[in-house]
Write an enzyme that holds these catalytic residues in place. Structure first.
Site, PDB file in Angstrom:
ATOM      1  CD  GLU A 108      12.833 -15.087  -7.034  1.00 22.25           C
ATOM      2  OE1 GLU A 108      12.356 -14.470  -7.991  1.00 22.25           O
ATOM      3  OE2 GLU A 108      13.449 -16.148  -7.156  1.00 22.25           O
ATOM      4  CB  CYS A 121       9.815 -22.620  -0.243  1.00 23.61           C
ATOM      5  SG  CYS A 121      11.585 -22.777  -0.536  1.00 23.61           S
ATOM      6  CB  CYS A 128      23.716 -18.634  -1.498  1.00 21.70           C
ATOM      7  SG  CYS A 128      24.345 -19.986  -0.464  1.00 21.70           S
ATOM      8  CB  CYS A 132      25.723 -25.394  -5.072  1.00 20.06           C
ATOM      9  SG  CYS A 132      25.913 -25.612  -3.297  1.00 20.06           S
ATOM     10  CB  CYS A 135      22.253 -23.507  -6.678  1.00 21.79           C
ATOM     11  SG  CYS A 135      21.223 -22.432  -5.674  1.00 21.79           S
ATOM     12  CB  SER A 212      17.333 -27.562   3.096  1.00 27.52           C
ATOM     13  OG  SER A 212      18.230 -28.117   2.157  1.00 27.52           O
ATOM     14  CG  HIS A 237      23.778 -32.298  -4.233  1.00 23.53           C
ATOM     15  ND1 HIS A 237      22.440 -32.556  -4.396  1.00 23.53           N
ATOM     16  CD2 HIS A 237      23.855 -31.097  -3.597  1.00 23.53           C
ATOM     17  CE1 HIS A 237      21.735 -31.563  -3.876  1.00 23.53           C
ATOM     18  NE2 HIS A 237      22.568 -30.669  -3.386  1.00 23.53           N
ATOM     19  CG  ASN A 311      14.100 -27.703 -10.643  1.00 19.00           C
ATOM     20  OD1 ASN A 311      13.346 -28.436 -11.266  1.00 19.00           O
ATOM     21  ND2 ASN A 311      14.074 -27.623  -9.313  1.00 19.00           N
ATOM     22  CB  CYS A 354      14.873 -27.336  -5.643  1.00 15.82           C
ATOM     23  SG  CYS A 354      13.892 -28.004  -4.337  1.00 15.82           S
TER      24      CYS A 354
HETATM   25  N1  SAH Z   1      21.209 -23.757   0.981  1.00 19.64           N
HETATM   26  C1  SAH Z   1      20.408 -24.843   1.357  1.00 19.64           C
HETATM   27  C2  SAH Z   1      18.934 -24.621   1.114  1.00 19.64           C
HETATM   28  C3  SAH Z   1      18.555 -23.966  -0.188  1.00 19.64           C
HETATM   29  S1  SAH Z   1      18.742 -24.922  -1.659  1.00 19.64           S
HETATM   30  C4  SAH Z   1      20.892 -26.133   0.704  1.00 19.64           C
HETATM   31  O1  SAH Z   1      21.698 -26.046  -0.205  1.00 19.64           O
HETATM   32  O2  SAH Z   1      20.469 -27.186   1.151  1.00 19.64           O
HETATM   33  C5  SAH Z   1      17.432 -26.126  -1.496  1.00 19.64           C
HETATM   34  C6  SAH Z   1      17.709 -27.435  -2.259  1.00 19.64           C
HETATM   35  O3  SAH Z   1      17.675 -27.200  -3.676  1.00 19.64           O
HETATM   36  C7  SAH Z   1      19.069 -28.033  -1.959  1.00 19.64           C
HETATM   37  O4  SAH Z   1      18.965 -29.409  -1.751  1.00 19.64           O
HETATM   38  C8  SAH Z   1      19.820 -27.760  -3.245  1.00 19.64           C
HETATM   39  O5  SAH Z   1      20.888 -28.628  -3.441  1.00 19.64           O
HETATM   40  C9  SAH Z   1      18.739 -27.910  -4.284  1.00 19.64           C
HETATM   41  N2  SAH Z   1      19.054 -27.312  -5.576  1.00 19.64           N
HETATM   42  C10 SAH Z   1      19.841 -26.254  -5.829  1.00 19.64           C
HETATM   43  N3  SAH Z   1      19.864 -25.985  -7.144  1.00 19.64           N
HETATM   44  C11 SAH Z   1      19.072 -26.903  -7.735  1.00 19.64           C
HETATM   45  C12 SAH Z   1      18.667 -27.134  -9.087  1.00 19.64           C
HETATM   46  N4  SAH Z   1      19.080 -26.365 -10.074  1.00 19.64           N
HETATM   47  N5  SAH Z   1      17.835 -28.166  -9.332  1.00 19.64           N
HETATM   48  C13 SAH Z   1      17.379 -28.955  -8.319  1.00 19.64           C
HETATM   49  N6  SAH Z   1      17.705 -28.771  -7.028  1.00 19.64           N
HETATM   50  C14 SAH Z   1      18.548 -27.761  -6.738  1.00 19.64           C
HETATM   51 FE1  SF4 Z   2      23.498 -21.829  -1.540  1.00 19.91          FE
HETATM   52 FE2  SF4 Z   2      21.941 -23.985  -1.218  1.00 19.91          FE
HETATM   53 FE3  SF4 Z   2      22.180 -22.827  -3.609  1.00 19.91          FE
HETATM   54 FE4  SF4 Z   2      24.232 -24.184  -2.585  1.00 19.91          FE
HETATM   55  S1  SF4 Z   2      22.226 -25.015  -3.198  1.00 19.91           S
HETATM   56  S2  SF4 Z   2      24.349 -22.171  -3.560  1.00 19.91           S
HETATM   57  S3  SF4 Z   2      24.020 -23.682  -0.427  1.00 19.91           S
HETATM   58  S4  SF4 Z   2      21.282 -21.919  -1.796  1.00 19.91           S
END
Ligand code: SAH
Ligand code: SF4
Length: 362
Positions: A108, A121, A128, A132, A135, A212, A237, A311, A354
């Protein structure tokens, strides 16, 4: 998971019959043309057609000699990534593109409009590996690294969408914050950055690109050693090792003290500020105590904090921090001299926010 010194991605050249044009730097294209027995001038013209004029159709390149065009068409693919689904947010500012890869996996890409600027973006991996918990990309697991061409093609796609619209705008801002961990696919990402920054092509300013990372320590050190000009955002975080590791499993591999040492090294070596991202989860990491811990951790560093209210994703039950509590968090950080913004919530209705990108719903 360490960013390897050699290319970790599998080059399109190996997996498909034809090289993809977007996998090549301008210099590589020049060398290829010479190897085929043609003047480098034709390579330069082809580059201009693709990146300056936005042409992806060999038949629309009349200034290329017929023989060169035939050879290039035989050897190189210019195919864009097909759009499987396009969704527009009711906010009127955000669009999401589900793009198909040659192996039928999907990624995406999001187009975001803010006052006076448009940002793409883009994704660096299909899925991934970092896991996390909050995410959606992490919840789907890792499929594969993207090739440089697949990363470039996302920027080209958004640029093409923009130039076709009234005003014929061009893409100027890029964030590597889509699916995947860019520093886990270091070589491909950096090659893609070099290609999109090429001043004879898309000509994006490196200072208009933000990468990021979840905190891949060897990658941050390498960015500093190679003096890469892109801006760096680090997803924090949690301000203690224990709290961070509960949300970000790779913190066990790269603990908070090592991450902060790498960040200090980066900021000192490049004399550059780092953005620290903090996903605000109600009752988890949004208390006044949490804010003071962030303040103590980052005070005195060249830092800016971006707060991102959580989110929703299918695999995590947490709630976003409310507006008032987010403001209080911001206010506490200001007391430590830390500039801090609360990210605008955009495209949530189309799961384009995000951490919502998963490419698995269709
Ligand atoms: N892998 C990288 C970039 C992609 S995620 C990273 O983790 O930084 C981009 C951003 O979205 C990161 O700061 C991540 O922590 C945040 N993110 C992930 N899941 C999220 C969610 N459910 N709500 C808000 N931010 C989120
Ligand atoms: Fe991967 Fe970034 Fe999502 Fe963590 S927040 S699972 S590093 S995409």
């Amino acid at each position: 998971m360490c960013p390897a010194r050699g290319p970790a991605y599998k080059s399109a050249a190996l997996s498909h019959a034809r090289l993809h044009f977007h996998d090549l730097t301008r210099e590589e294209l020049r060398q290829l043309a010479v190897r085929w027995g043609f003047s480098p001038v034709h390579a330069a013209r082809l580059w201009k057609y693709a990146y300056l004029d936005g042409v992806a159709d060999w038949a629309r390149m009349p200034e290329l000699p017929v023989k060169f065009r035939a050879k290039a068409e035989h050897e190189l693919s210019l195919a864009p990534l097909p759009v499987a689904v396009e969704t527009h947010s009711t906010d009127g500012f955000t669009r999401k593109y589900l793009l198909s890869l040659p192996d039928h996996r999907r990624i995406e890409t999001v187009l975001m409009r803010y006052t006076g600027r448009v940002t793409a973006c883009i994704s660096s991996q299909a899925g991934c590996a970092m896991g996390c918990v909050f995410c959606a990309t992490g919840q789907m697991g890792f499929a594969r690294h993207l090739t440089p061409g697949e990363i470039v093609a996302q920027a080209v796609h958004v640029d093409r969408v923009l130039r076709q619209e009234a005003g014929g705008e061009r893409l100027r801002n890029l964030v590597l914050m889509g699916m995947g961990e860019p520093l886990h696919n270091y070589d491909a990402v950096m090659k893609a950055v070099d290609i999109v920054c090429d001043t004879a092509g898309l000509s994006l300013g490196a200072r208009k690109i933000t990468l990021s990372t979840v905190g891949v320590v060897p990658g941050i050190i390498r960015l500093a050693d190679e003096a890469r000009p892109v801006f760096l955002a680090v997803s924090l975080h949690g301000a203690t090792q224990e709290e961070r590791a509960a949300l970000v499993p790779v913190a066990k591999k790269w603990p908070l003290d090592e991450l902060m040492a790498a960040c200090r090294y980066y900021s000192t070596k490049l004399d550059r500020r780092i953005f620290y991202e903090w996903t605000l989860i109600e009752g988890k990491n949004d208390t006044a105590e949490n804010a003071h811990a962030v303040g103590r951790l980052l005070a005195g560093l060249p830092a800016q904090v971006n707060l991102i209210p959580l989110n929703p994703t299918a695999g995590y039950g947490g709630e976003p921090t409310g507006r008032e509590a987010a403001r209080r968090f911001q206010h506490i950080l200001a007391g430590y001299g830390l500039p801090c913004t609360v990210r605008q919530r955009r495209g949530i209705d189309i799961a384009a926010g995000c951490g919502q990108l998963a490419a698995a719903r269709t």
